[in-house]
Design a protein around this motif. Structure first.
Motif, mmCIF file in Angstrom:
data_model
loop_
_atom_site.group_PDB
_atom_site.id
_atom_site.type_symbol
_atom_site.label_atom_id
_atom_site.label_comp_id
_atom_site.label_asym_id
_atom_site.label_seq_id
_atom_site.Cartn_x
_atom_site.Cartn_y
_atom_site.Cartn_z
ATOM 1 N N SER A 185 0.797 -1.218 0.000
ATOM 2 C CA SER A 185 0.000 0.000 0.000
ATOM 3 C C SER A 185 0.834 1.274 0.000
ATOM 4 C CB SER A 185 -0.908 0.024 1.244
ATOM 5 O OG SER A 185 -0.135 0.298 2.405
ATOM 6 N N SER A 186 0.152 2.380 -0.305
ATOM 7 C CA SER A 186 0.790 3.689 -0.215
ATOM 8 C C SER A 186 1.119 4.026 1.234
ATOM 9 C CB SER A 186 -0.126 4.761 -0.812
ATOM 10 O OG SER A 186 -1.420 4.699 -0.251
ATOM 11 N N MET A 187 0.402 3.438 2.191
ATOM 12 C CA MET A 187 0.716 3.671 3.604
ATOM 13 C C MET A 187 2.148 3.237 3.920
ATOM 14 S SD MET A 187 -2.834 2.388 5.361
ATOM 15 C CE MET A 187 -2.968 0.958 4.267
ATOM 16 N N ALA A 188 2.486 2.001 3.540
ATOM 17 C CA ALA A 188 3.829 1.490 3.797
ATOM 18 C C ALA A 188 4.875 2.268 3.003
ATOM 19 C CB ALA A 188 3.897 0.004 3.461
ATOM 20 N N ARG A 189 4.548 2.580 1.746
ATOM 21 C CA ARG A 189 5.506 3.302 0.895
ATOM 22 C C ARG A 189 5.813 4.678 1.478
ATOM 23 N NH1 ARG A 189 4.749 6.922 -2.935
ATOM 24 N NH2 ARG A 189 2.512 6.500 -3.144
ATOM 25 N N LEU A 190 4.790 5.403 1.899
ATOM 26 C CA LEU A 190 5.001 6.738 2.449
ATOM 27 C C LEU A 190 5.718 6.676 3.798
ATOM 28 C CD1 LEU A 190 1.548 8.249 1.473
ATOM 29 C CD2 LEU A 190 3.763 9.081 0.694
ATOM 30 N N ALA A 191 5.362 5.702 4.635
ATOM 31 C CA ALA A 191 6.050 5.552 5.922
ATOM 32 C C ALA A 191 7.530 5.286 5.708
ATOM 33 C CB ALA A 191 5.414 4.431 6.737
ATOM 34 N N ASN A 192 7.849 4.436 4.743
ATOM 35 C CA ASN A 192 9.251 4.113 4.468
ATOM 36 C C ASN A 192 10.003 5.271 3.836
ATOM 37 O OD1 ASN A 192 9.161 1.540 5.554
ATOM 38 N ND2 ASN A 192 8.524 0.582 3.629
ATOM 39 N N ALA A 193 9.262 6.212 3.251
ATOM 40 C CA ALA A 193 9.894 7.411 2.685
ATOM 41 C C ALA A 193 10.041 8.507 3.738
ATOM 42 C CB ALA A 193 9.064 7.930 1.517
ATOM 43 N N GLY A 194 9.615 8.216 4.970
ATOM 44 C CA GLY A 194 9.731 9.178 6.050
ATOM 45 C C GLY A 194 8.563 10.134 6.166
ATOM 46 N N ASP A 195 7.511 9.900 5.377
ATOM 47 C CA ASP A 195 6.334 10.775 5.395
ATOM 48 C C ASP A 195 5.219 10.101 6.190
ATOM 49 O OD1 ASP A 195 4.342 12.596 4.940
ATOM 50 O OD2 ASP A 195 4.312 12.395 2.761
ATOM 51 N N LEU A 196 5.333 10.126 7.511
ATOM 52 C CA LEU A 196 4.342 9.450 8.354
ATOM 53 C C LEU A 196 2.986 10.143 8.282
ATOM 54 C CD1 LEU A 196 6.367 8.452 11.544
ATOM 55 C CD2 LEU A 196 5.474 6.959 9.751
ATOM 56 N N ARG A 197 2.977 11.448 8.138
ATOM 57 C CA ARG A 197 1.693 12.138 8.010
ATOM 58 C C ARG A 197 0.977 11.691 6.740
ATOM 59 N NH1 ARG A 197 0.369 18.061 6.179
ATOM 60 N NH2 ARG A 197 -1.788 18.234 6.864
ATOM 61 N N GLY A 198 1.724 11.590 5.647
ATOM 62 C CA GLY A 198 1.133 11.106 4.411
ATOM 63 C C GLY A 198 0.638 9.674 4.543
ATOM 64 N N ALA A 199 1.393 8.848 5.272
ATOM 65 C CA ALA A 199 0.981 7.457 5.484
ATOM 66 C C ALA A 199 -0.318 7.401 6.278
ATOM 67 C CB ALA A 199 2.089 6.691 6.210
ATOM 68 N N CYS A 200 -0.435 8.259 7.293
ATOM 69 C CA CYS A 200 -1.679 8.311 8.076
ATOM 70 C C CYS A 200 -2.849 8.752 7.196
ATOM 71 C CB CYS A 200 -1.532 9.276 9.243
ATOM 72 S SG CYS A 200 -0.398 8.736 10.546
ATOM 73 N N ASN A 201 -2.630 9.766 6.387
ATOM 74 C CA ASN A 201 -3.697 10.266 5.526
ATOM 75 C C ASN A 201 -4.115 9.237 4.478
ATOM 76 O OD1 ASN A 201 -3.948 12.773 6.764
ATOM 77 N ND2 ASN A 201 -2.349 13.686 5.514
ATOM 78 N N ALA A 202 -3.179 8.395 4.059
ATOM 79 C CA ALA A 202 -3.484 7.383 3.045
ATOM 80 C C ALA A 202 -4.429 6.309 3.567
ATOM 81 C CB ALA A 202 -2.195 6.743 2.534
ATOM 82 N N LEU A 203 -4.579 6.197 4.871
ATOM 83 C CA LEU A 203 -5.512 5.216 5.432
ATOM 84 C C LEU A 203 -6.921 5.396 4.870
ATOM 85 C CD1 LEU A 203 -4.328 5.295 9.141
ATOM 86 C CD2 LEU A 203 -4.719 3.184 7.868
ATOM 87 N N ILE A 204 -7.310 6.632 4.596
ATOM 88 C CA ILE A 204 -8.682 6.902 4.173
ATOM 89 C C ILE A 204 -8.975 6.460 2.749
ATOM 90 C CG2 ILE A 204 -9.027 8.791 5.806
ATOM 91 C CD1 ILE A 204 -8.342 10.754 3.638
ATOM 92 N N LEU A 205 -7.967 5.968 2.037
ATOM 93 C CA LEU A 205 -8.191 5.521 0.670
ATOM 94 C C LEU A 205 -8.695 4.084 0.595
ATOM 95 C CD1 LEU A 205 -4.971 6.995 -0.987
ATOM 96 C CD2 LEU A 205 -7.272 7.980 -0.963
ATOM 97 N N TYR A 206 -8.613 3.331 1.681
ATOM 98 C CA TYR A 206 -8.884 1.896 1.645
ATOM 99 C C TYR A 206 -10.262 1.587 2.241
ATOM 100 C CZ TYR A 206 -4.094 1.927 0.217
ATOM 101 O OH TYR A 206 -2.946 2.202 -0.494
ATOM 102 N N VAL A 207 -11.287 1.791 1.419
ATOM 103 C CA VAL A 207 -12.666 1.675 1.899
ATOM 104 C C VAL A 207 -13.508 0.729 1.038
ATOM 105 C CG1 VAL A 207 -12.681 3.929 3.011
ATOM 106 C CG2 VAL A 207 -13.304 3.753 0.595
ATOM 107 N N ASN A 208 -12.857 -0.081 0.214
ATOM 108 C CA ASN A 208 -13.578 -1.037 -0.621
ATOM 109 C C ASN A 208 -13.419 -2.445 -0.074
ATOM 110 O OD1 ASN A 208 -14.166 1.112 -2.339
ATOM 111 N ND2 ASN A 208 -12.399 0.717 -3.642
ATOM 112 N N ALA A 209 -14.390 -3.304 -0.365
ATOM 113 C CA ALA A 209 -14.334 -4.718 0.025
ATOM 114 C C ALA A 209 -14.730 -5.547 -1.188
ATOM 115 C CB ALA A 209 -15.267 -4.995 1.195
#
Length: 205
Positions: free
Chosen positions: A110-134
């Motif tokens: 996910s973009s969450m892991a990618r952004l966290a690994n790039a040092g952008d924890l705020r972006g990783a937190c914000n990316a959580l809201i993209l995952y709303v499908n089942a």
């Protein structure tokens, strides 16, 4: 592999107990097996491993199963994060909740892991809201509510929480900007088409 949820000296840690309460509360407890929203047999606190029709459980069995499963998911999550112990407890718990819900493989891609690994924890937190499908179901109300709360918890860990409406109202937030603005751009576009009862939690109203 190191765990922040359980260790050999104290057993389940304070963060582990918080994880059981938080994730368990999000998943809900059911003492019989049941098919979930996409038809997967599930039981206890959203556990799918080894589940089949007709199973019954006690709460004690479910609690034990949950902490074991959380540690397993934590192990997988940590493997795809460059510096997991640099992540604050609340943010760590938000990512773990998501990993438990979507699966370690999905989190690691996910973009969450990618952004966290790039040092952008705020972006990783914000990316959580993209995952709303089942599966084929889009913008599932329960997932919208869960991701909204996970994002709030995650940003609280960074001391940077704000209502979603404030983020969407920013004028200087182009898709390619830093500090995780781009998930807002996509999510704001997405929630603009939601029915009102679903849009409201995203907007912080």
């Amino acid at each position: 592999m190191k765990s922040r949820l359980r260790n050999v000296l104290v057993g389940v840690t304070a963060l582990g107990m918080a994880a059981v309460g938080y994730v368990g509360g999000k998943e809900g407890l059911k003492l019989v097996s049941y098919p979930d929203i996409v038809g997967v047999w599930t039981g206890c606190y959203g556990e799918t491993k080894g589940m089949h029709k007709g199973m019954k459980f006690t709460k004690g069995q479910c609690d034990s199963m949950l902490i074991d499963s959380l540690v397993d998911h934590e192990t997988g999550m940590r493997k795809c994060l460059k510096d997991p112990d640099a992540i604050p407890d609340k943010s760590y718990l938000a990512f773990l909740s998501n990993s438990y819900n979507v699966g370690v493989g999905a989190f690691c891609r996910s973009s969450m892991a990618r952004l966290a690994n790039a040092g952008d924890l705020r972006g990783a937190c914000n990316a959580l809201i993209l995952y709303v499908n089942a599966g084929a179901k889009k913008n599932v109300r329960g997932l919208v509510l869960r991701r909204t709360d996970e994002r709030k918890l995650c940003l609280e860990g960074l001391g940077k929480w704000e209502p979603f409406s404030s983020s969407c109202a920013r004028s200087a937030c182009p898709p390619a900007s830093s500090s995780g603005c781009w998930p807002f751009t996509r999510a704001c576009q997405r929630f603009a088409t939601f029915p009102s009862p679903i849009a409201s939690p995203w907007c912080g109203n």
